[in-house]
Scaffold this motif. Sequence first.
Motif, PDB file in Angstrom:
ATOM      1  N   ILE A  49      14.251   5.154   6.567  1.00 37.56           N
ATOM      2  CA  ILE A  49      13.786   5.767   5.403  1.00 37.56           C
ATOM      3  C   ILE A  49      12.170   5.665   5.417  1.00 37.56           C
ATOM      4  O   ILE A  49      11.458   6.726   5.070  1.00 37.56           O
ATOM      5  CB  ILE A  49      14.397   4.954   4.167  1.00 37.56           C
ATOM      6  N   SER A  50      11.754   4.328   5.751  1.00 39.35           N
ATOM      7  CA  SER A  50      10.269   4.158   5.954  1.00 39.35           C
ATOM      8  C   SER A  50       9.516   5.031   6.839  1.00 39.35           C
ATOM      9  O   SER A  50       8.410   5.472   6.507  1.00 39.35           O
ATOM     10  CB  SER A  50       9.953   2.854   6.147  1.00 39.35           C
ATOM     11  N   ILE A  51      10.100   5.233   8.011  1.00 39.01           N
ATOM     12  CA  ILE A  51       9.524   6.306   8.811  1.00 39.01           C
ATOM     13  C   ILE A  51       9.709   7.728   8.410  1.00 39.01           C
ATOM     14  O   ILE A  51       8.771   8.379   8.584  1.00 39.01           O
ATOM     15  CB  ILE A  51      10.528   6.128  10.353  1.00 39.01           C
ATOM     16  N   ILE A  52      10.460   8.051   7.952  1.00 33.72           N
ATOM     17  CA  ILE A  52      10.713   9.427   7.270  1.00 33.72           C
ATOM     18  C   ILE A  52       9.580   9.739   6.379  1.00 33.72           C
ATOM     19  O   ILE A  52       8.989  10.574   6.379  1.00 33.72           O
ATOM     20  CB  ILE A  52      11.988   9.845   6.615  1.00 33.72           C
ATOM     21  N   SER A  53       9.418   8.607   5.472  1.00 31.95           N
ATOM     22  CA  SER A  53       8.555   8.795   4.454  1.00 31.95           C
ATOM     23  C   SER A  53       7.044   8.672   5.002  1.00 31.95           C
ATOM     24  O   SER A  53       6.221   9.343   4.624  1.00 31.95           O
ATOM     25  CB  SER A  53       8.684   7.473   3.498  1.00 31.95           C
ATOM     26  N   TYR A  54       6.747   7.855   6.139  1.00 31.41           N
ATOM     27  CA  TYR A  54       5.723   7.995   6.888  1.00 31.41           C
ATOM     28  C   TYR A  54       4.929   9.195   7.394  1.00 31.41           C
ATOM     29  O   TYR A  54       3.988   9.615   7.374  1.00 31.41           O
ATOM     30  CB  TYR A  54       5.747   7.033   7.833  1.00 31.41           C
ATOM     31  N   PHE A  55       6.226  10.170   7.548  1.00 27.48           N
ATOM     32  CA  PHE A  55       5.820  11.548   7.993  1.00 27.48           C
ATOM     33  C   PHE A  55       5.007  12.231   6.950  1.00 27.48           C
ATOM     34  O   PHE A  55       4.121  13.244   7.281  1.00 27.48           O
ATOM     35  CB  PHE A  55       7.096  12.357   8.503  1.00 27.48           C
ATOM     36  N   PHE A  56       5.626  12.153   5.823  1.00 32.16           N
ATOM     37  CA  PHE A  56       5.181  12.789   4.479  1.00 32.16           C
ATOM     38  C   PHE A  56       3.906  12.203   4.216  1.00 32.16           C
ATOM     39  O   PHE A  56       2.953  12.997   3.483  1.00 32.16           O
ATOM     40  CB  PHE A  56       6.072  13.085   3.679  1.00 32.16           C
ATOM     41  N   ASN A  57       3.772  10.982   4.028  1.00 35.58           N
ATOM     42  CA  ASN A  57       2.687  10.139   3.589  1.00 35.58           C
ATOM     43  C   ASN A  57       1.720   9.370   4.391  1.00 35.58           C
ATOM     44  O   ASN A  57       0.977   8.508   3.848  1.00 35.58           O
ATOM     45  CB  ASN A  57       3.063   9.019   2.452  1.00 35.58           C
ATOM     46  N   TRP A  58       1.407   9.609   5.420  1.00 33.87           N
ATOM     47  CA  TRP A  58       0.728   8.870   6.545  1.00 33.87           C
ATOM     48  C   TRP A  58      -0.619   8.787   6.301  1.00 33.87           C
ATOM     49  O   TRP A  58      -1.504   7.855   6.639  1.00 33.87           O
ATOM     50  CB  TRP A  58       1.134   9.551   7.928  1.00 33.87           C
ATOM     51  N   THR A  59      -1.114   9.898   5.893  1.00 35.85           N
ATOM     52  CA  THR A  59      -2.853  10.058   5.538  1.00 35.85           C
ATOM     53  C   THR A  59      -3.093   8.924   4.548  1.00 35.85           C
ATOM     54  O   THR A  59      -4.029   8.414   4.525  1.00 35.85           O
ATOM     55  CB  THR A  59      -3.168  11.554   5.125  1.00 35.85           C
ATOM     56  N   VAL A  60      -2.336   8.956   3.478  1.00 36.81           N
ATOM     57  CA  VAL A  60      -2.585   7.632   2.324  1.00 36.81           C
ATOM     58  C   VAL A  60      -2.290   6.501   2.842  1.00 36.81           C
ATOM     59  O   VAL A  60      -3.088   5.468   2.648  1.00 36.81           O
ATOM     60  CB  VAL A  60      -1.841   8.104   1.150  1.00 36.81           C
ATOM     61  N   ASP A  61      -1.217   6.389   3.422  1.00 30.73           N
ATOM     62  CA  ASP A  61      -0.694   4.861   3.972  1.00 30.73           C
ATOM     63  C   ASP A  61      -1.751   4.479   5.077  1.00 30.73           C
ATOM     64  O   ASP A  61      -1.914   3.011   5.246  1.00 30.73           O
ATOM     65  CB  ASP A  61       0.900   4.974   4.517  1.00 30.73           C
ATOM     66  N   TYR A  62      -2.335   5.316   5.976  1.00 29.74           N
ATOM     67  CA  TYR A  62      -2.915   5.065   7.081  1.00 29.74           C
ATOM     68  C   TYR A  62      -4.208   4.052   6.643  1.00 29.74           C
ATOM     69  O   TYR A  62      -4.221   3.117   7.234  1.00 29.74           O
ATOM     70  CB  TYR A  62      -3.403   6.229   8.109  1.00 29.74           C
ATOM     71  N   SER A  63      -4.840   4.677   5.609  1.00 30.53           N
ATOM     72  CA  SER A  63      -6.115   4.001   5.218  1.00 30.53           C
ATOM     73  C   SER A  63      -5.880   2.873   4.663  1.00 30.53           C
ATOM     74  O   SER A  63      -6.615   1.809   4.588  1.00 30.53           O
ATOM     75  CB  SER A  63      -6.719   4.901   4.298  1.00 30.53           C
TER      76      SER A  63
END
Length: 166
Positions: A49-63
């Motif tokens: 679930i965390s990886i699937i969510s990372y596909f959608f929110n990676w720009t926010v979470d990366y920073s």
Amino acid sequence: MAKNSTKDTKKAPKQQETPIAPQAIIDRRKQWRLGLGIFCLLSGIFITISIISYFFNWTVDYSNVDGLTFKSLLSGQVTAQNWGGRLGAAVSHALVWKGVGIASLVIGLWVGSIGLNLIYGKRVVPVMRYLRWLSLLLLLVAPILAYLMPNAEFPYGGALGNEAIS
């Protein structure tokens, strides 16, 4: 010579120690196996679930997650848009961005299948055969995706794929 005087003292009957029945040991093993199986199953679901969510929110979470320390992860200073919270953002960032990219989805599925095998106590899913395919998939898909999409913003091949093709 003095007579030995014997006192009539009643001795308490010795309490017999009850040995642990073999059934209790087996039950304890089943409890540990079940607990570990539930932990692995829930961990696999959480990672997926965390990886699937990372596909959608990676720009926010990366920073927010890049360069994150364990202390700042626990302190609550960082906010994450990931469905798994701060821990899910950190795990998915490590697996996708710094790891093998999209192919890291199979890691969560594999951990979940280990949990299923432990819960049911028999081979529900052939874990070792999946481990062989998992290894091949991680080693081949990451470089292929990085080669096919070298200029993409999202790290489809992850760090492994980028390093393999450079």
